[in-house]
Design an enzyme around this catalytic site. Structure first.
Site, PDB file in Angstrom:
ATOM      1  N   GLY A  86       0.798  -1.241   0.000  1.00 39.00           N
ATOM      2  CA  GLY A  86       0.000   0.000   0.000  1.00 39.00           C
ATOM      3  C   GLY A  86       0.820   1.275   0.000  1.00 39.00           C
ATOM      4  N   ALA A  87       2.061   1.200  -0.494  1.00 42.97           N
ATOM      5  CA  ALA A  87       2.950   2.363  -0.378  1.00 42.97           C
ATOM      6  C   ALA A  87       3.152   3.090  -1.701  1.00 42.97           C
ATOM      7  CB  ALA A  87       4.298   1.922   0.187  1.00 42.97           C
ATOM      8  N   GLY A  88       2.344   2.758  -2.715  1.00 44.38           N
ATOM      9  CA  GLY A  88       2.437   3.475  -3.983  1.00 44.38           C
ATOM     10  C   GLY A  88       3.352   2.815  -4.991  1.00 44.38           C
TER      11      GLY A  88
ATOM     12  N   GLY B 195       2.760  -0.293  -6.169  1.00 46.25           N
ATOM     13  CA  GLY B 195       2.020  -1.300  -6.943  1.00 46.25           C
ATOM     14  C   GLY B 195       2.083  -2.707  -6.385  1.00 46.25           C
TER      15      GLY B 195
ATOM     16  N   SER C 200      -0.202  -4.446  -4.724  1.00 43.60           N
ATOM     17  CA  SER C 200      -1.400  -5.273  -4.948  1.00 43.60           C
ATOM     18  C   SER C 200      -1.469  -5.719  -6.406  1.00 43.60           C
ATOM     19  CB  SER C 200      -2.663  -4.523  -4.556  1.00 43.60           C
ATOM     20  OG  SER C 200      -2.720  -3.278  -5.200  1.00 43.60           O
TER      21      SER C 200
ATOM     22  N   ASP D 248      -1.791   0.240 -13.163  1.00 37.46           N
ATOM     23  CA  ASP D 248      -0.881  -0.555 -12.310  1.00 37.46           C
ATOM     24  C   ASP D 248      -0.751  -1.986 -12.821  1.00 37.46           C
ATOM     25  OD1 ASP D 248      -1.437   1.746 -10.821  1.00 37.46           O
ATOM     26  OD2 ASP D 248      -1.215   0.701  -8.917  1.00 37.46           O
TER      27      ASP D 248
END
Ligand code: MEV
Length: 328
Positions: free
Chosen positions: A114-116, A118, A120, A164
């Site tokens: 969840g840190a930008g 990608g 997920s 993403d």
């Protein structure tokens, strides 16, 4: 067992605005998620995650007895991990027609959750590739990208672009505008990443921008202006003009900040990079916390970030030419 990896990404330009049909340019980076998938004799799904968070965890659920996960990690981390894996497994089941199959899933990731970067999308892409191959079906990268997009779309309540997942499946620099996704040429970019140790809630941040855009014309214009920056950025990429890319990234960060998706620590890291004479810097991904991306061929930005309060880690990232990789 089938084992696949998929890269994370940084956004050079265009996150959030891409959700409303503006173009975006994400680039895959050599930080990867590796997902192993092995068929089980029952219908359950067991997820074992290492390096996904600082602690890692194991959870077993599903099947007829509907076991509750018996683990001690934060609910949001659990929801994030199991949500994306669950949905990726649904895609595997639907594409192979084996609706009742269960799996042991092992996730190992270099990408903070969840840190930008990608995480997920990378987990979804690698899980779909490994899951389908475990059942004897090999999909093209475009089909994996599409299935991974549907995974994100479901988990994020219909608030996801194809950026993403396409970038993670194909690798390289990509341009996404609506359903039109393609890889583009990019020069060697001196990418530096700063990480504040935190995470943002993509669904909530996307909703907040959506509300702002619906309420204020200037917010809607801001989203359009981000699209303009992306078009200029494409030209700079084509010309190999890294200084111009940096300048445009600075503008892009300012507009994301105006839309309320930056944070104190993200701003602090962006300013540390600018003060260190980086070509430019911006938050990457949905924001709220997590990572910034800067362009700097010297050591100055990495060093400055390491001394910036609120920055937990700073590292250089290489562009990943390869997207999903079949390891076993
Ligand atoms: C999240 O990595 C990027 C966003 O633009 C959402 C999306 O494109 O799905 C904020």
């Amino acid at each position: 067992m089938a084992l696949s990896s998929a890269p994370g990404k940084v956004y050079l330009f265009g996150e959030h605005a891409v959700v409303y049909g503006e173009p975006a340019v994400p680039c895959a980076i050599e930080q990867r998620a590796r997902v192993g998938v092995e068929r089980r004799d029952d219908e359950k799904i067991r997820v074992e995650a290492e390096d996904l968070s600082l602690d890692g965890f194991t959870v077993e659920y599903g099947g007829r007895t509907e076991d509750e996960p018996d683990i001690d990690v934060s609910e949001s981390l659990l929801a994030a991990a199991t949500g994306y894996v669950d949905e990726a497994i649904s895609q595997v089941r639907s594409v192979t027609g084996e609706e009742d199959v269960g799996f042991d899933v092992t996730i190992e990731s270099d990408i903070p959750l969840g840190a930008g970067l990608g995480s997920s999308a990378a987990v979804a892409v690698a899980a779909i590739d490994a899951g389908t191959r475990e059942l004897g079906t090999t999909l093209e990268a475009e089909e994996i990208a599409d299935r991974a997009f549907r995974t994100e779309y479901e988990v994020q309540d219909g608030q996801a672009s194809r950026a993403d997942t396409f970038c993670s499946a194909t690798g390289g620099a990509v341009r996404v505008e609506g359903d039109d996704c393609r890889t583009i040429d990019a020069p060697d970019l001196p990418i530096v990443i700063g990480f504040d140790g935190g995470a943002g809630d993509t669904g909530k941040l996307v909703s907040a921008v959506r509300d702002l855009r619906a309420e204020y014309e200037f917010a809607s214009n801001t989203v359009d202006s981000i699209g303009n920056i992306v078009r200029n950025g494409e030209q700079a990429l084509e010309n190999g003009d890294v200084e111009e890319l940096g300048r445009l990234m600075n503008f892009n960060h300012g507009l994301l900040s105006a839309l309320g998706v930056s944070s104190r620590s993200l701003d602090a890291m962006v300013w540390a990079a600018r003060d260190a004479d980086a070509y430019g810097a911006k938050l990457t991904g949905s924001g709220g916390g997590g990572c910034i991306v800067a362009l700097d061929p010297t050591e100055a930005t990495e060093t400055a970030l390491k001394f910036t309060p609120g920055c937990e880690d700073a590292f250089r990232a290489e562009l990943a030419d390869e997207g999903v990789c079949r390891l076993e």
